[in-house]
Structures are given as structure tokens and as C-alpha cells.
Design an enzyme around this catalytic site. Structure first.
Site, PDB file in Angstrom:
ATOM      1  N   ASP A 200       2.969   0.733  -1.860  1.00 20.72           N
ATOM      2  CA  ASP A 200       3.275   1.898  -2.801  1.00 20.72           C
ATOM      3  C   ASP A 200       3.696   1.277  -4.225  1.00 20.72           C
ATOM      4  O   ASP A 200       3.952  -0.065  -4.118  1.00 20.72           O
ATOM      5  CB  ASP A 200       4.524   2.378  -2.298  1.00 20.72           C
ATOM      6  CG  ASP A 200       5.144   3.606  -3.084  1.00 20.72           C
ATOM      7  OD1 ASP A 200       4.431   4.678  -3.178  1.00 20.72           O
ATOM      8  OD2 ASP A 200       6.169   3.395  -3.874  1.00 20.72           O
ATOM      9  N   GLU A 265      -1.831   1.254  -3.516  1.00 22.05           N
ATOM     10  CA  GLU A 265      -1.951   2.552  -4.657  1.00 22.05           C
ATOM     11  C   GLU A 265      -1.688   1.979  -5.978  1.00 22.05           C
ATOM     12  O   GLU A 265      -0.950   1.209  -6.191  1.00 22.05           O
ATOM     13  CB  GLU A 265      -0.713   3.288  -4.049  1.00 22.05           C
ATOM     14  CG  GLU A 265      -0.457   4.355  -4.997  1.00 22.05           C
ATOM     15  CD  GLU A 265       0.964   5.028  -5.186  1.00 22.05           C
ATOM     16  OE1 GLU A 265       0.831   6.228  -5.418  1.00 22.05           O
ATOM     17  OE2 GLU A 265       1.888   4.244  -4.862  1.00 22.05           O
TER      18      GLU A 265
END
Length: 526
Positions: A200, A265
Site C-alpha cells: 500500500d 500501489e
């Protein structure tokens, strides 16, 4: 060279709070996921990506972690997580889990210790800075969820840095102890059998050690931004060269443990193709998903430019996830009917090079749920309503069975987000093994991709076409043609095509293909 499992893989994202509730509290859990895993296996996916299930106060729905090595009681226990991994592997599914390493929860014991004094063992584990002489924050950095990226702490009498919520303080990756802890955390989950990590906010890992001000964003805009964060080029608060260097250490560490995947990401940037190539260069991350097709823009040129822009590196394409409105509604102006447009998008996505991420419910052709302000829980929606309604609309529970309480998601009186009737009307049981349904088409299209090497690993070569048409070769054996507009077009077919292997609405007329709006066809070459 032998291929790794993640190359060309179809990865199915599960949002745990909304997949299946088995303990009756209105929130999805690990036991529920285990019960529904056959749905993912029957779809034909290679892997699941599990959004965070770690211990968390849930200020940002689990992306604020207070214990990186345990499961939040909302979802279950470590033994139930182990059972989930075992069941997934039994079904032939790899397991990728989220890792939120750039920041923790402010309830994490590390931060609680760090904020006590300026000289304790964890004092340098987070990003602290003195106020300017007049008391303002140390620089102009802005938080993604609104306001300055700095909050004052009265105990240390310093500001701490948070790129998201104040409850999500940033870890200081300039500290070697933090880097070592992050790698040890990966080891903890690798020891439990996971096959990879979705990283993330990967490009937020490091910050500029000198805390220099970000310059203004001087791009031409149609109107004022609603987020101060978007008024800057965040060149000092993210995408630092130290982050790229650390990816090499992560890659070597994970590769030493076997055939695993690091999927990054790389969010919120204007040059995603270049950054993707940089972050996934040899010896760095295995995959990074490209954001170019998760925007409001859609059309032949958008797709062509996005795919052509990725000349090196390992992309992972997705049209929807837990952070953006569902693509069927986001691009509704291009669709003629919901089912037909859902099938077009499915076929297009599964014909793209690289790995593919599917978001739970897109195989049903779901739209975003329309929620009222009092139904929201997402801090982004609560802050920026009504211009930005937040992410709750794409996070509502998965509809399994029409005509039963909460569409089979839960037997609780209320659920954490409501199941709207429009979602229930597209439940799994209404589409399962129904010829012509969106779900049946997804299964067929994934099966075609899985048995067609050209769709998984062939080079991509685009043809010159009319403005709304997108036509390209995958390898030398599959020709793909899509009408992304709302008008009928004719496409002159290249020579050497033998048969249609997937299509919707198109008609062959000699050497021409009659393509209605949202029509498409895939051909095998002779």
C-alpha cells in the site's frame, strides 16, 4: 526461463469487511471468506488479494494498523487466517495480503512510545520536526485526506508527519531499524504461507530528509481543486530515490524465500507509466498496478496511450478497486446497456498485457451504491461530501443471494454498509450458470485467457482504426477489436484470421467486421 505464477496472473481483490459475514455482526470475516472462496476458484482466478485484516482501530478501515502481526478480532484469529491460506491453496489460489508499511495507526505501541520523549528507543521511528518560530508546521506538505500533513503533539512539543489521516503517522524509513522491522514483518507472513504482498502507498515510503517545501502544481485546470494536496507537486514528500533503492532490498529479501510476488500501489501521480517502469525494473518490485485506467477518462485513445506508455517493467491493470468508483458507473456515458458494457470492459481488461486485478463484484456488473451522507463511514467522503462522496459506494457488501436478508451477506439486523436493492438484483445466485449473464461471461473470458498464451504474455501491437475503435494484436496469434463508442463502425479485418474465439454483437461481412456500440471480437490467427 520459467515463468513465475504472478506473470500474467488474474488476481481477485477481496475487501474483507464486505465479502461474507459468518458470525452475524454485520461485518465480513475470515470464516466468511473461507466459505466463499470456491466462488473465486470457479471464476478461474490465479490468486486473491486480501485487503488489510490486521489489528486496527479502523479509522481508515484497516489501513491504520496497530499490530502488524495479528488479526483484528473483527475478522477472526491467526488460526483462522492460517485456515484461509490452507483452503485457498487447496483450491489452487495464491494468497496476496496487503502490507501498509508507510504509516501505522497512532494506537500502535511504537508510536505511543515514540511520542513520549525525544530520546526513547522508538523516538526516531516516526517523522518528527520542530515548529517554525511562529508555531506553524515545518513545511507546506499537505495530507491526502485534507489539511496540513503535520499534527502537533503536546508531549514531544513537536509536529509529526502523516500523509493521510492524523491517526496514521508516517514511519521513518530513513531509520535502519524501521527498514529491518518491515522486512521482518514480511517474514512473519511468509512463514504463515502467503504468496505475496500488495504494498500500500509504496511510493510514500520515504520523505525528503531536509523537509523541503513542495512546489506548486502549475498544470492548467478547469477549476479550483477541492484538496490542497492536489495543489502541489509532491516531489519531496513521495517518490523519493531512497524508496526505489529500498525496493531492491525488498525484492532480494522476498526472492530468497521462494517464488513470491511484490505488487506495488503507486498512487496519485501524473506520470504513472514512467514510475511503474522505474519501480519494476530488474531487481526491484515484481509488479505495480497502473492507475491510468482507474480514472474518469475512457476511450480508445486512453487505453492505447496507457498500454503503449508501458514499454518496460511489469504492469498490473485494473479498472476498479476499493479506492475508486466502480468502472461500469464511472464510464457509464460510454455504455449502451449495463450488461453489454460490463462484458466489453471484462473482455478488454483480460486482453491487456501483464497481470490483471479484478475487484469483488465487478464480475456481477455492479455499479457504485448510492449512499446518503448518514450512511457513510469513509473519512474521505465525510470530509469532502458532496463533491467527493468517498469510497463507501464501491465497498458495500457482496450480494450473494437475492430475496434474502442483506442479499446473503449477513444475517445481522444491520450491516456496516447497507446492501442496496440495485446490488441485490445482480446477486451471484441470479447469474450463476446463467447463459449470457455477466458472471458467466467473466468465467468464460478468464478461461480463454488462461489457455491462450498470447493473451497472457504476447507482445501488444496496435492497429490504426477509426476514433472509437481499438484494435490490437496480442502476440502473432490473437487479434482483438473493440468498439468503445456509441456509434456503429466497420472495421476492415487484417488477413490471416481464422475464427472468432470470443465476441459480443459483431457480424462478419466479408473482410469487414460490423461492430455495434460496445461490440467486440477476438480472433485466432490461422
Amino acid at each position: 526461463m520459467t515463468s513465475s505464477w504472478w506473470q500474467g496472473a488474474v488476481i481477485y481483490q477481496i475487501y474483507p469487511r464486505s465479502f461474507q459475514d459468518d458470525n452475524g455482526d454485520g461485518i465480513g470475516d475470515l470464516k466468511g471468506i473461507i466459505r466463499r472462496l470456491p466462488h473465486v476458484a470457479d471464476l478461474g482466478a490465479d490468486a486473491i488479494w486480501l485487503s488489510p485484516v490486521f489489528t486496527s482501530p479502523m479509522a481508515d478501515m484497516g489501513y491504520d494498523v496497530s499490530d502488524y502481526r495479528d488479526i483484528d478480532p473483527t475478522f477472526g484469529t491467526l488460526s483462522e487466517f492460517d485456515a484461509l491460506v490452507a483452503r485457498a491453496h487447496q483450491l489452487g489460489l495464491k494468497v496476496i495480503i496487503d502490507q501498509v508499511l508507510s504509516h501505522s495507526s497512532d494506537r500502535h505501541p511504537f508510536f505511543q512510545e515514540s511520542r513520549l520523549t525525544r530520546d526513547n528507543p522508538k523516538s526516531d521511528w516516526y517523522v518528527w520536526a520542530d515548529a517554525k518560530p511562529e508555531g506553524s508546521p515545518p513545511n507546506n506538505w499537505q495530507a491526502i485526506f485534507g489539511g496540513p500533513a503535520w499534527s502537533w503533539d503536546v508531549r514531544r512539543r513537536q509536529y509529526y508527519y502523516h500523509q493521510f489521516l492524523p491517526q496514521q503517522p508516517d514511519l521513518n524509513f530513513h531509520n535502519p531499524e524501521v527498514q529491518a522491522w518491515a522486512l521482518e514483518t514480511l517474514d512473519f507472513w511468509l512463514d504463515r504461507g502467503v504468496d505475496g504482498f500488495r504494498l500500500d502507498a509504496m511510493n510514500h515510503l520515504f520523505h525528503d530528509a531536509d523537509l523541503r517545501d513542495n512546489p506548486p502544481d502549475i498544470r492548467a485546470k478547469d477549476g479550483p481543486d477541492y484538496k490542497p494536496f492536489e495543489m502541489q507537486y509532491p516531489i519531496y514528500s513521495k517518490n523519493r530515490p531512497e524508496t526505489v533503492a529500498f525496493t531492491e532490498r525488498m525484492r532480494a529479501h522476498v526472492d530468497a524465500r521462494g517464488d513470491h510476488a511484490l505488487l506495488a500501489e503507486l498512487g496519485g501521480d501524473h506520470h504513472s507509466a514512467e514510475q511503474l517502469s522505474e519501480y519494476t525494473a530488474p531487481g526491484r518490485l515484481h509488479l505495480a498496478y497502473n492507475n491510468d485506467l482507474m480514472t474518469a477518462d475512457f476511450g480508445a485513445d486512453v487505453v492505447r496511450n496507457a498500454v503503449s506508455g508501458v514499454q518496460t517493467g511489469s504492469p498490473c491493470w485494473s479498472f476498479s478497486n476499493h479506492d475508486v468508483p466502480r468502472h461500469i458507473g464511472r464510464w457509464a456515458a460510454h455504455g449502451v446497456d449495463q450488461d453489454g458494457f460490463a462484458k466489453l470492459c471484462c473482455a478488454l481488461l483480460l486482453c491487456l498485457p501483464g497481470a490483471i486485478c479484478l475487484y469483488q463484484g465487478e464480475e456481477l456488473g455492479l455499479l457504485n451504491a448510492e449512499l446518503s451522507y448518514d450512511e457513510l463511514v469513509d473519512p474521505e467522503g465525510l470530509t469532502f461530501w458532496p463533491d467527493n462522496k468517498g469510497r463507501d459506494g464501491c465497498r458495500t457488501p457482496m450480494p450473494w443471494e437475492n430475496g434474502v436478508t442483506h442479499a446473503g451477506f449477513s444475517n445481522a439486523e444491520t450491516t456496516w454498509l447497507p446492501v442496496k436493492s440495485e446490488q441485490a438484483a445482480r446477486a451471484v445466485d441470479l447469474q450463476d450458470n446463467v447463459s449470457g449473464s455477466v458472471l458467466s461471461f467473466y468465467r468464460d473470458m478468464i478461461a480463454l485467457r488462461q489457455k491462450t498464451d498470447a493473451l497472457k504474455s504476447g507482445a501488444t501491437r496496435f492497429e490504426d482504426t477509426s476514433p472509437d475503435l481499438l484494435a490490437f494484436w496480442r502476440g502473432e496469434t490473437v487479434f482483438c477489436a473493440f468498439n468503445l463508442g456509441k456509434s456503429r463502425w466497420e472495421l476492415t479485418m487484417p488477413p490471416g484470421l481464422s475464427r472468432i474465439i470470443a465476441s459480443e454483437g459483431v457480424v462478419e461481412r466479408g473482410d469487414c467486421l460490423d461492430m455495434p456500440a460496445n461490440g467486440f471480437a477476438l480472433f485466432a490467427a490461422s
